[in-house]
Design a protein around this motif. Sequence first.
Motif, mmCIF file in Angstrom:
data_model
loop_
_atom_site.group_PDB
_atom_site.id
_atom_site.type_symbol
_atom_site.label_atom_id
_atom_site.label_comp_id
_atom_site.label_asym_id
_atom_site.label_seq_id
_atom_site.Cartn_x
_atom_site.Cartn_y
_atom_site.Cartn_z
ATOM 1 N N UNK A 29 0.851 -0.842 0.154
ATOM 2 C CA UNK A 29 0.623 -0.153 -0.084
ATOM 3 C C UNK A 29 0.673 0.946 0.278
ATOM 4 N N UNK A 30 1.942 1.347 0.730
ATOM 5 C CA UNK A 30 2.843 3.047 0.640
ATOM 6 C C UNK A 30 2.894 3.175 -0.703
ATOM 7 N N UNK A 31 4.009 2.376 -1.408
ATOM 8 C CA UNK A 31 4.920 2.573 -2.013
ATOM 9 C C UNK A 31 3.447 2.583 -3.698
ATOM 10 N N UNK A 32 2.586 1.829 -3.285
ATOM 11 C CA UNK A 32 1.297 2.818 -4.062
ATOM 12 C C UNK A 32 0.611 3.900 -4.010
ATOM 13 N N UNK A 33 0.219 4.452 -2.829
ATOM 14 C CA UNK A 33 0.049 5.380 -2.217
ATOM 15 C C UNK A 33 1.189 6.411 -2.738
ATOM 16 N N UNK A 34 2.680 6.514 -2.425
ATOM 17 C CA UNK A 34 3.292 7.298 -3.529
ATOM 18 C C UNK A 34 3.214 6.992 -5.008
ATOM 19 N N UNK A 79 3.108 -1.957 18.764
ATOM 20 C CA UNK A 79 2.349 -2.367 18.292
ATOM 21 C C UNK A 79 1.289 -1.624 18.188
ATOM 22 N N UNK A 80 1.418 -0.869 19.957
ATOM 23 C CA UNK A 80 -0.466 0.335 19.877
ATOM 24 C C UNK A 80 0.659 1.486 18.816
ATOM 25 N N UNK A 81 1.306 2.156 19.097
ATOM 26 C CA UNK A 81 2.219 3.225 18.247
ATOM 27 C C UNK A 81 1.809 2.924 17.224
ATOM 28 N N UNK A 82 2.673 1.768 16.282
ATOM 29 C CA UNK A 82 2.421 1.667 15.046
ATOM 30 C C UNK A 82 0.718 1.636 14.481
ATOM 31 N N UNK A 83 -0.124 1.104 15.532
ATOM 32 C CA UNK A 83 -1.924 1.031 14.843
ATOM 33 C C UNK A 83 -2.244 2.787 14.796
ATOM 34 N N UNK A 84 -1.569 3.395 15.840
ATOM 35 C CA UNK A 84 -2.550 4.510 16.367
ATOM 36 C C UNK A 84 -1.853 5.179 14.801
ATOM 37 N N UNK A 85 -0.777 5.485 13.878
ATOM 38 C CA UNK A 85 -0.107 6.084 13.423
ATOM 39 C C UNK A 85 -0.605 5.853 11.820
ATOM 40 N N UNK A 86 -0.838 4.170 11.707
ATOM 41 C CA UNK A 86 -1.401 4.187 10.242
ATOM 42 C C UNK A 86 -2.896 4.600 10.801
ATOM 43 N N UNK A 87 -3.782 4.342 11.469
ATOM 44 C CA UNK A 87 -4.845 4.368 11.555
ATOM 45 C C UNK A 87 -5.290 6.194 11.488
ATOM 46 N N UNK A 88 -4.069 7.375 12.192
ATOM 47 C CA UNK A 88 -4.662 8.402 11.434
ATOM 48 C C UNK A 88 -4.044 8.510 10.003
ATOM 49 N N UNK A 89 -3.334 8.284 9.759
ATOM 50 C CA UNK A 89 -2.942 8.226 8.253
ATOM 51 C C UNK A 89 -4.535 7.872 7.547
ATOM 52 N N UNK A 90 -4.658 7.068 7.898
ATOM 53 C CA UNK A 90 -5.944 6.165 7.082
ATOM 54 C C UNK A 90 -6.980 7.480 7.232
ATOM 55 N N UNK A 91 -7.276 7.792 8.789
ATOM 56 C CA UNK A 91 -8.215 8.810 8.113
ATOM 57 C C UNK A 91 -7.660 10.303 7.860
ATOM 58 N N UNK A 92 -6.386 10.682 8.267
ATOM 59 C CA UNK A 92 -6.220 11.324 6.367
ATOM 60 C C UNK A 92 -6.265 11.739 5.211
ATOM 61 N N UNK A 95 -10.606 11.799 4.785
ATOM 62 C CA UNK A 95 -11.078 12.902 4.890
ATOM 63 C C UNK A 95 -10.449 13.881 2.983
ATOM 64 N N UNK A 96 -9.904 13.072 2.455
ATOM 65 C CA UNK A 96 -9.094 13.748 1.346
ATOM 66 C C UNK A 96 -7.605 14.023 1.417
ATOM 67 N N UNK A 97 -7.179 13.863 2.573
ATOM 68 C CA UNK A 97 -5.612 14.854 2.880
ATOM 69 C C UNK A 97 -4.284 14.096 2.439
ATOM 70 N N UNK A 98 -4.399 13.665 0.903
ATOM 71 C CA UNK A 98 -3.548 13.095 0.256
ATOM 72 C C UNK A 98 -2.201 14.274 0.328
ATOM 73 N N UNK A 99 -1.067 13.630 1.214
ATOM 74 C CA UNK A 99 0.210 14.432 1.926
ATOM 75 C C UNK A 99 1.226 13.201 1.791
ATOM 76 N N UNK A 100 2.143 13.624 0.702
ATOM 77 C CA UNK A 100 3.356 12.500 0.717
ATOM 78 C C UNK A 100 3.698 12.726 2.412
ATOM 79 N N UNK A 101 4.019 14.329 3.026
ATOM 80 C CA UNK A 101 5.009 14.061 4.406
ATOM 81 C C UNK A 101 4.001 13.508 5.220
ATOM 82 N N UNK A 102 2.602 13.295 5.084
ATOM 83 C CA UNK A 102 1.766 12.192 6.141
ATOM 84 C C UNK A 102 2.458 11.395 6.095
ATOM 85 N N UNK A 103 2.657 10.630 4.292
ATOM 86 C CA UNK A 103 3.161 8.593 4.565
ATOM 87 C C UNK A 103 5.321 8.453 4.954
ATOM 88 N N UNK A 104 5.036 10.579 4.885
ATOM 89 C CA UNK A 104 6.984 10.134 5.282
ATOM 90 C C UNK A 104 7.017 9.454 7.154
#
Length: 409
Positions: A29-34, A79-92, A95-104
């Motif tokens: 998913x990450x390379x596809x998003x990039x 594992x909780x931190x990883x879950x939270x980080x990618x959940x926040x990215x998914x929420x963004x 919501x239409x927030x497609x920014x490369x900085x968020x993925x990085x």
Amino acid sequence: MPTALRRPFTALWASQASSNLADGLLQAAAPLLVATLTRDPLVVAGMTVVQFLPWLVVTLPAGALADRMDRRRILVVGNGLRAAGFALLALALAGGGHHIALLYAAVFTAGCAETMVDNAALTVPPRLLPREELERANGRLFATQSVINTFVGPPAGAALFALAASAAFFTGAAAFALAGLAALLLPPLLPTGEDHGHRGAPRTGIAQDIRSGWAHFWRHGLLRRVAFISAAINFFGAATGGLLVLLITGPYRVPLSGYGLFVAVPAAGAIAGSLLAAHVVPRIGGGPTTWLAALVPAAGYAVLGLGHSTPLALAAMFGAALAASLNQIVVSTLRQAAVPDELLGRVTAAYRLIVLGVVPFGALTGGLLGRILGVRAAFVAAALGLALAAIPLASRVTTRALRDAETAP
């Protein structure tokens, strides 16, 4: 394996399997998003830098923490931190927030947590199992990782991304959360001194812990030697891995639709090695296994660079992956059996800093060799380089030396 020991190991196995599933989903998913956000090669290459940077800057502190904290807590929180980080990215993304900085940011944060989780997880089996069970247990863990990271996670991640970009990252976040929950089923894994009631000793600082762990690793001649062997294998593996698609779709004339075989077959070799390790290593010995781990991939690179037969190339890649997987079990078991538990996290971190830290440099070297010499010649150069590295490094890694190191006080 007695039931009393099997249950905690099953919890570790389940936690690692769920974490591996999340890694596999995000691997696609990450390379596809990039690729949907930019076509700038430098920005795309930046994903590799962000992904591997934590292994260079966080690994040693992560090892020190593994020797100071409850390792179960590290698995749960990481594992909780990883879950939270990618959940926040998914929420963004939803919501239409497609920014490369968020993925990085999400990948870097997850990478930092991964160094902590993976390092701690590698120190857990000897706390749960006797020495005679370690090769079988490590084989199961590595085989599960290979299957899920290669055959299950990436195809599922790509399919979910095709439905919606956020779906892949939500699913990955859920898998990380399950990994944390499974880790809660482990018994407390406090530092060894606290397990035995030795709480009165003064605590040292993190920097001092890192130095002592590195010093122990560096003084252990055999462990240092096998680390450099594994680093050489990874360096030349990274050097050829980036060029493989050019070789296979170019000189070998394999269509793009057939390239998946060159990913699946080595993965099958790695799985076979993991499952066979408990039977093969005791029969041939750890010393010959170490030699094979370097020389079989070297021969495989020569076959790929000089040959024209696709079946022969696939056979060479299968054999190389199988040999490397057997060696991974030997080295993991050596480290777990020979290093005192109170130092195991730090020594494991020092080992992984060398073994994984060479990967981006190997990839860069392969790219330069391919540009200067050509793709085929780059594979031949890698074959020669790995063979030459193996001669001085592996010559003193014998089965007797491995056994003596494991039983030394």
